[in-house]
Design a protein around this motif. Structure first.
Motif, mmCIF file in Angstrom:
data_model
loop_
_atom_site.group_PDB
_atom_site.id
_atom_site.type_symbol
_atom_site.label_atom_id
_atom_site.label_comp_id
_atom_site.label_asym_id
_atom_site.label_seq_id
_atom_site.Cartn_x
_atom_site.Cartn_y
_atom_site.Cartn_z
ATOM 1 N N ASP A 268 7.279 -59.363 -5.699
ATOM 2 C CA ASP A 268 5.972 -59.951 -5.459
ATOM 3 C C ASP A 268 6.133 -61.474 -5.349
ATOM 4 O OD1 ASP A 268 3.351 -60.676 -5.260
ATOM 5 O OD2 ASP A 268 2.690 -59.683 -7.112
ATOM 6 N N PHE A 269 5.863 -62.003 -4.179
ATOM 7 C CA PHE A 269 6.004 -63.441 -3.923
ATOM 8 C C PHE A 269 4.774 -64.230 -4.378
ATOM 9 C CE2 PHE A 269 9.267 -61.648 -1.419
ATOM 10 C CZ PHE A 269 10.231 -62.623 -1.174
ATOM 11 N N HIS A 270 3.728 -63.526 -4.836
ATOM 12 C CA HIS A 270 2.502 -64.166 -5.346
ATOM 13 C C HIS A 270 1.885 -65.100 -4.286
ATOM 14 C CE1 HIS A 270 3.314 -62.582 -9.319
ATOM 15 N NE2 HIS A 270 4.543 -63.065 -9.250
ATOM 16 N N LEU B 197 12.553 -65.459 -5.730
ATOM 17 C CA LEU B 197 11.824 -65.053 -4.526
ATOM 18 C C LEU B 197 11.231 -66.310 -3.917
ATOM 19 C CD1 LEU B 197 9.947 -61.960 -6.042
ATOM 20 C CD2 LEU B 197 12.155 -61.986 -4.898
ATOM 21 N N ASP B 198 11.734 -66.689 -2.761
ATOM 22 C CA ASP B 198 11.333 -67.962 -2.157
ATOM 23 C C ASP B 198 10.639 -67.709 -0.821
ATOM 24 O OD1 ASP B 198 11.054 -70.670 -1.751
ATOM 25 O OD2 ASP B 198 13.012 -70.861 -0.788
ATOM 26 N N TRP C 143 9.061 -71.707 6.608
ATOM 27 C CA TRP C 143 10.014 -71.297 7.637
ATOM 28 C C TRP C 143 10.661 -69.935 7.387
ATOM 29 C CZ3 TRP C 143 9.700 -76.165 5.518
ATOM 30 C CH2 TRP C 143 9.254 -77.171 6.388
ATOM 31 N N ASN C 144 10.828 -69.569 6.114
ATOM 32 C CA ASN C 144 11.528 -68.314 5.880
ATOM 33 C C ASN C 144 11.147 -67.655 4.558
ATOM 34 O OD1 ASN C 144 12.942 -69.648 3.821
ATOM 35 N ND2 ASN C 144 14.598 -70.229 5.200
ATOM 36 N N ILE C 145 11.659 -66.449 4.418
ATOM 37 C CA ILE C 145 11.552 -65.690 3.165
ATOM 38 C C ILE C 145 12.982 -65.420 2.705
ATOM 39 C CG2 ILE C 145 10.962 -63.454 2.153
ATOM 40 C CD1 ILE C 145 8.607 -63.282 4.002
ATOM 41 N N SER C 146 13.251 -65.614 1.429
ATOM 42 C CA SER C 146 14.592 -65.326 0.919
ATOM 43 C C SER C 146 14.499 -64.731 -0.486
ATOM 44 C CB SER C 146 15.465 -66.586 0.894
ATOM 45 O OG SER C 146 14.993 -67.505 -0.069
#
Length: 218
Positions: A215-217, A95-96, A100-103
């Motif tokens: 969950d990206f924390h 989970l990144d 600039w973005n979510i992936s």
């Protein structure tokens, strides 16, 4: 045939041959009385020795053949198991979230190809939501959304050794406040869900069911 059954039938066959040999001898010489002559008993011993010697030779040959076949079978099974273990896949979820973005990406960090037949997005009640498109609010004017169509298809996909499969990507202008607000909303929505998928090796053997909270924390 199992080892116990083989030994059992080996003993039964041996006893049967010995009994038949004695019965034939008794039938042939039943008219004679039991001799007191040691020489006669020696001849009877030679007869039994010849029968038993031949029987032991045959039994040794059968045991040798049986053990040879068993060893070859065990070695083949061991080789098959070793080969399958050498191509065993292993799933990891990345989970990144950056400026600039979510992936969301599925990585195969195992030694062989990973076969995935279904990806499920589940809510807090473990109810399937179909795909990311059903839980997020794609807005092409603010952000670019890329969804993996496989999440709602009945096909399967393969991820090679040390390869990855991106199943979600949201990108846009991080200087745009609307985009930043959208990212926060999407992160909050994703946090309420989890991903689940079962993956297989190249031989069709089920390896594991991977489950992870989104969950990206942040």
């Amino acid at each position: 045939m199992s080892n116990k059954k083989f030994v059992f039938w080996l003993w039964i066959s041996s006893l049967f041959v010995i009994l038949i040999s004695i019965v034939f001898y008794l039938i042939q010489f039943s008219s004679n009385k039991i001799s007191d002559d040691p020489e006669r008993w020696a001849q009877f011993g030679d007869y039994l020795g010849g029968v038993l010697g031949t029987l032991v030779s045959i039994l040794n040959f059968l045991v040798f053949v049986y053990l040879s076949i068993r060893l070859v079978t065990i070695e083949e099974e061991r080789n098959k198991w070793t080969i399958k273990e050498l191509v065993r896949p292993y799933a990891d979820l990345v989970l990144d979230k950056n400026m600039w973005n979510i992936s969301i990406t599925i990585h195969n960090i195992g030694l062989g190809p990973m076969i995935i037949k279904e990806i499920k997005i589940l809510n807090s009640k473990n109810e399937a939501c179909g795909s990311f498109e059903n839980i997020l609010n794609p807005n092409s004017a603010i952000a670019t959304h890329k969804f993996l169509s496989f999440t709602i298809s009945e096909n399967h996909c393969a991820i090679g050794k040390e390869k990855e499969l991106e199943i979600l990507n949201i990108s846009g202008d991080n200087s745009n406040q609307q985009y930043i607000s959208l990212i926060k909303k999407n992160l909050a929505k994703l946090k309420e869900h989890k991903i689940e998928f079962t993956y297989y090796d190249m031989y069709g053997k089920e390896i594991d069911t991977f489950t992870s909270q989104l969950d990206f924390h942040v």
